[in-house]
Design a protein around this motif. Structure first.
Motif, short mmCIF file in Angstrom:
data_model
loop_
_atom_site.label_atom_id
_atom_site.label_comp_id
_atom_site.label_asym_id
_atom_site.label_seq_id
_atom_site.Cartn_x
_atom_site.Cartn_y
_atom_site.Cartn_z
N VAL A 1 0.83 -1.21 0.00
CA VAL A 1 0.00 0.00 0.00
C VAL A 1 0.86 1.26 0.00
O VAL A 1 0.38 2.34 -0.31
N SER A 2 2.14 1.13 0.34
CA SER A 2 3.07 2.25 0.27
C SER A 2 3.75 2.26 -1.10
O SER A 2 4.60 1.41 -1.38
N GLN A 3 3.37 3.20 -1.93
CA GLN A 3 3.95 3.27 -3.26
C GLN A 3 5.44 3.55 -3.21
O GLN A 3 6.22 2.99 -3.99
N GLU A 4 5.86 4.38 -2.26
CA GLU A 4 7.28 4.72 -2.13
C GLU A 4 8.11 3.47 -1.83
O GLU A 4 9.15 3.23 -2.46
N HIS A 5 7.66 2.68 -0.88
CA HIS A 5 8.39 1.46 -0.52
C HIS A 5 8.36 0.44 -1.66
O HIS A 5 9.37 -0.22 -1.94
N ALA A 6 7.20 0.32 -2.30
CA ALA A 6 7.07 -0.65 -3.39
C ALA A 6 8.00 -0.29 -4.56
O ALA A 6 8.62 -1.16 -5.17
N LYS A 7 8.09 0.99 -4.87
CA LYS A 7 8.98 1.44 -5.96
C LYS A 7 10.42 1.07 -5.66
O LYS A 7 11.17 0.67 -6.57
N ALA A 8 10.82 1.22 -4.40
CA ALA A 8 12.19 0.89 -4.02
C ALA A 8 12.46 -0.60 -4.22
O ALA A 8 13.54 -0.99 -4.70
N THR A 9 11.49 -1.44 -3.88
CA THR A 9 11.64 -2.88 -4.09
C THR A 9 11.75 -3.21 -5.57
O THR A 9 12.57 -4.03 -5.98
N VAL A 10 10.90 -2.58 -6.38
CA VAL A 10 10.93 -2.81 -7.83
C VAL A 10 12.31 -2.46 -8.38
O VAL A 10 12.88 -3.21 -9.20
N GLU A 11 12.86 -1.33 -7.96
CA GLU A 11 14.18 -0.92 -8.44
C GLU A 11 15.26 -1.94 -8.08
O GLU A 11 16.13 -2.26 -8.89
N GLU A 12 15.19 -2.46 -6.86
CA GLU A 12 16.19 -3.45 -6.44
C GLU A 12 16.06 -4.75 -7.24
O GLU A 12 17.06 -5.39 -7.58
N ILE A 13 14.83 -5.14 -7.55
CA ILE A 13 14.61 -6.34 -8.35
C ILE A 13 15.15 -6.14 -9.76
O ILE A 13 15.81 -7.02 -10.32
N GLU A 14 14.88 -4.98 -10.33
CA GLU A 14 15.37 -4.70 -11.68
C GLU A 14 16.90 -4.64 -11.71
O GLU A 14 17.52 -5.03 -12.71
N ASN A 15 17.50 -4.19 -10.61
CA ASN A 15 18.96 -4.17 -10.53
C ASN A 15 19.54 -5.59 -10.51
O ASN A 15 20.72 -5.79 -10.81
N LEU A 16 18.70 -6.56 -10.13
CA LEU A 16 19.11 -7.96 -10.14
C LEU A 16 18.95 -8.58 -11.53
O LEU A 16 19.26 -9.75 -11.73
N GLY A 17 18.41 -7.78 -12.45
CA GLY A 17 18.23 -8.28 -13.81
C GLY A 17 16.91 -8.96 -14.06
O GLY A 17 16.72 -9.59 -15.11
N ARG A 18 15.96 -8.82 -13.14
CA ARG A 18 14.65 -9.43 -13.32
C ARG A 18 13.60 -8.36 -13.59
O ARG A 18 13.81 -7.17 -13.33
N SER A 19 12.46 -8.80 -14.12
CA SER A 19 11.35 -7.88 -14.38
C SER A 19 10.47 -7.78 -13.15
O SER A 19 10.30 -8.76 -12.41
N ALA A 20 9.90 -6.61 -12.95
CA ALA A 20 9.00 -6.40 -11.82
C ALA A 20 7.92 -5.41 -12.21
O ALA A 20 8.15 -4.51 -13.03
N VAL A 21 6.76 -5.60 -11.64
CA VAL A 21 5.66 -4.67 -11.85
C VAL A 21 5.10 -4.30 -10.48
O VAL A 21 5.06 -5.12 -9.57
N LEU A 22 4.71 -3.05 -10.35
CA LEU A 22 4.25 -2.52 -9.06
C LEU A 22 2.73 -2.46 -9.04
O LEU A 22 2.10 -2.04 -10.01
N CYS A 23 2.14 -2.85 -7.91
CA CYS A 23 0.70 -2.71 -7.73
C CYS A 23 0.42 -2.40 -6.27
O CYS A 23 0.80 -3.16 -5.38
N CYS A 24 -0.23 -1.26 -6.03
CA CYS A 24 -0.50 -0.82 -4.66
C CYS A 24 -1.90 -1.20 -4.19
O CYS A 24 -2.54 -0.48 -3.41
N ALA A 25 -2.38 -2.34 -4.66
CA ALA A 25 -3.72 -2.79 -4.28
C ALA A 25 -3.83 -3.01 -2.78
O ALA A 25 -2.89 -3.49 -2.14
N ASN A 26 -4.97 -2.67 -2.23
CA ASN A 26 -5.31 -3.00 -0.84
C ASN A 26 -5.88 -4.42 -0.85
O ASN A 26 -6.93 -4.67 -1.43
N VAL A 27 -5.19 -5.36 -0.20
CA VAL A 27 -5.62 -6.76 -0.28
C VAL A 27 -6.98 -6.99 0.35
O VAL A 27 -7.63 -8.01 0.08
N ALA A 28 -7.44 -6.05 1.17
CA ALA A 28 -8.77 -6.20 1.79
C ALA A 28 -9.90 -5.92 0.79
O ALA A 28 -11.06 -6.21 1.08
N SER A 29 -9.55 -5.37 -0.37
CA SER A 29 -10.54 -5.06 -1.39
C SER A 29 -10.56 -6.13 -2.47
O SER A 29 -9.57 -6.33 -3.17
#
Length: 246
Positions: free
Chosen positions: A37-65
């Motif tokens: 739900v934190s876009q800022e934190h999720a973006k940071a994770t995506v960047e680290e994954i991409e730095n590992l050479g893998r693809s990543a997509v971000l989604c800030c969905a609320n799992v309760a919905s």
């Protein structure tokens, strides 16, 4: 363990245990749907994954919905064509004693921790049943196994996660979908940083291995359950807690 060619969706992967799980899977070849739900934190994770050479997509969905979860899995299918691994890690705490706990504290924890797992399992099963393969790993807690003072809402939600896991393991086996849970004990994460040192010391004294766990300890259990090494394991709860609860 090699996850090359696999797609994993990890809820709550912007920080803590979820982020570590996502990075460990990516380091072994998986492409990742990062959810937080934190876009800022999720973006940071995506960047680290991409730095590992893998693809990543971000989604800030609320799992309760339910709607937002359905849209998240549609996005995953659109981006990667399938989802092989789902780790239901997103969770919150609102600790309080029973006589002081508010309806809002109860409802929020149940909505995220329990309904969120239900929503994601439902969407995951619909997608995985099409391919005839899937690994669902639900993050429970030692509190859900043994109870914990001041956590009636959290313990009930995590106990419910175990029941969901065992039921869906029976329902989804026909589709070659394994459903298991990991139950962490006391793990050093941003969520536990606010725990007073005196309480932390008391908790550590209850752990036979003599230390708090790390996010990597939980990630390693998840990696095993997500891999084909665990193909004959379903409906089980792996207690990664240093012996706190046996």
């Amino acid at each position: 363990m090699d996850f090359t060619g696999k797609t994993a969706l990890v809820t709550g992967s912007g920080s803590g245990i979820g982020k570590t799980i996502a990075l460990q899977l990516a380091a072994r070849g998986a492409d990742i749907v990062v959810n937080d739900v934190s876009q800022e934190h999720a973006k940071a994770t995506v960047e680290e994954i991409e730095n590992l050479g893998r693809s990543a997509v971000l989604c800030c969905a609320n799992v309760a919905s339910r709607t937002e979860v359905q849209e998240m899995f549609e996005l995953a299918k659109e981006k990667f064509g399938k989802v092989d691994i789902v780790v239901n890690n997103a969770g919150v705490t609102r600790d309080n004693f029973l006589l002081k706990m508010t309806d809002q504290e109860w409802d929020l924890v149940m909505d995220v921790n329990l309904k969120g797992v239900f929503n994601c399992c439902r969407s995951a099963a619909a997608l995985m049943s099409e391919t005839g393969y899937g690994k669902i790993i639900n993050i429970s807690s030692a509190s859900g196994q043994m109870g914990n003072i001041g956590q009636v809402n959290y313990a009930a939600s995590k106990g419910g996660v175990i029941s969901i896991t065992k039921t869906l393991a029976k329902e989804l086996a026909r589709y070659n979908i394994n459903v298991n849970a990991v139950a962490p004990g006391f793990i050093e994460t941003p969520m536990t940083e606010t725990v007073p040192d005196k309480v932390k010391d008391h908790l550590k004294r209850q752990i036979p291995l003599g230390r708090a766990g790390s996010p990597e300890d939980i990630a390693h259990a998840v990696l095993f359950l997500a891999s084909d090494l665990s193909s004959y394991i379903t409906g089980q709860v792996v207690a990664s807690n240093g012996g706190m609860y046996m």
